[in-house]
Design an enzyme around this catalytic site. Structure first.
Site, PDB file in Angstrom:
ATOM      1  CB  SER A 137      -0.855  -0.003   1.271  1.00 35.56           C
ATOM      2  OG  SER A 137      -1.440   1.261   1.478  1.00 35.56           O
ATOM      3  CE1 TYR A 150      -4.385  -2.096   5.072  1.00 37.88           C
ATOM      4  CE2 TYR A 150      -3.352   0.025   4.687  1.00 37.88           C
ATOM      5  CZ  TYR A 150      -3.998  -1.098   4.204  1.00 37.88           C
ATOM      6  OH  TYR A 150      -4.247  -1.216   2.850  1.00 37.88           O
TER       7      TYR A 150
END
Ligand SMILES: NC(=O)c1ccc[n+]([C@@H]2O[C@H](COP(=O)([O-])OP(=O)(O)OC[C@H]3O[C@@H](n4cnc5c(N)ncnc54)[C@H](O)[C@@H]3O)[C@@H](O)[C@H]2O)c1
Length: 246
Positions: A137, A150
């Site tokens: 990401s 995350y």
């Protein structure tokens, strides 16, 4: 025009029931591949080149079931795309329960490790190489507040990718990571909601391509990385974010 070297090959797609995973399944089928998608949710699958498997990929049994399904139904594994992932609770570090931290790491890091290990074992047994694309990401480059698990998990994806690239390059297995910016899926809608609730606004209008991505735009890049067009690409970490990181 079809991408080189994909037609007839067998791909595993984790998290294939929705979002980027589902778009990847559609794109790989369109390239003539045979696909096993695996997800904790049931996936609607159609046709004789697509099999959907219900599996928790954070477990060894789930990862093994995905590979076994591909071997039994399609005779082997040539590619793996690891899209299964979760965002977790949005809280600052000093307030985040350790169980919430563990939950994200379990799916995003342990699950990816297990999926890679199971697929690589099969690829090595076949002695015909392979290609893997792991989904990291933009959060591996830029931290969002309230997202320690995350953000950390997406940095770890780069470590998993680079280690596999050096370990299996000589066996003809290429391993790359992609770093998407914001993509229109259920996950990003939820992320935007929790960020704005915390007073942090995502402003896409200031980016070179001033919008979020369609999942198909991510799937197209994944398909290319799996194809022979990317035959000299391994250990890469490619931002696909409309220029958000420049
Ligand atoms: N949407 C974005 O803006 C964005 C941006 C960058 C990276 N990503 C990454 O892309 C990947 C896909 O995200 P998405 O937006 O399509 O999310 P999504 O929530 O739409 O899809 C994720 C899928 O993973 C599945 N999944 C979760 N845990 C699982 C498990 N233990 N076993 C099997 N399947 C499991 C879910 O059921 C779901 O179908 C994720 O790794 C995410 O972190 C997304």
């Amino acid at each position: 025009m079809a991408l080189e070297g994909l037609s007839g090959k067998v791909a595993l797609v984790t998290g294939g029931a929705q979002g980027i995973g589902a778009a990847t399944v559609r794109r790989l089928l369109a390239e003539g591949m045979r696909v096993v998608s695996a997800d904790v949710q049931p996936s609607r699958h159609e046709g004789d080149r697509w099999l959907g498997v219900e599996a928790d990929l954070a477990t060894e049994a789930g990862a093994a079931a995905m590979v076994e399904a591909a071997v039994t139904r399609f005779g082997g594994v040539h590619a793996l795309v690891t899209c299964a992932g979760i965002r977790g609770t949005a809280l600052p570090i000093h307030e985040l329960p350790v169980a919430d931290f563990d939950a994200v790491m379990t799916v995003n890091v342990r699950g990816m490790f297990l999926s890679m290990a199971a697929a690589i074992r099969q690829m090595l047994a076949q002695k015909s190489g392979g290609a893997i694309v792991n989904i990291s990401s933009l959060n591996a480059r830029r931290a969002n507040p309230g997202r320690v698990a995350y953000n950390s998990s997406k940095h770890a994806v780069i470590g998993l990718t680079n280690t596999a690239a050096v370990e299996y390059g000589p066996d003809g297995i290429r391993v790359n990571a992609i770093l998407p910016g914001s993509v229109n899926t259920g996950m990003s809608a939820l992320a935007d909601q929790t960020c704005s609730a915390a007073g942090w606004r995502m402003d896409y209008t200031q980016r070179p391509i001033p919008r979020t991505a369609d999942p198909a735009e991510i799937a197209g890049f994944i398909a290319w990385l799996l194809s022979d067009g990317a035959s000299f690409q391994t250990g890469g970490a490619y931002e696909i974010d409309g220029g958000a990181t420049i």
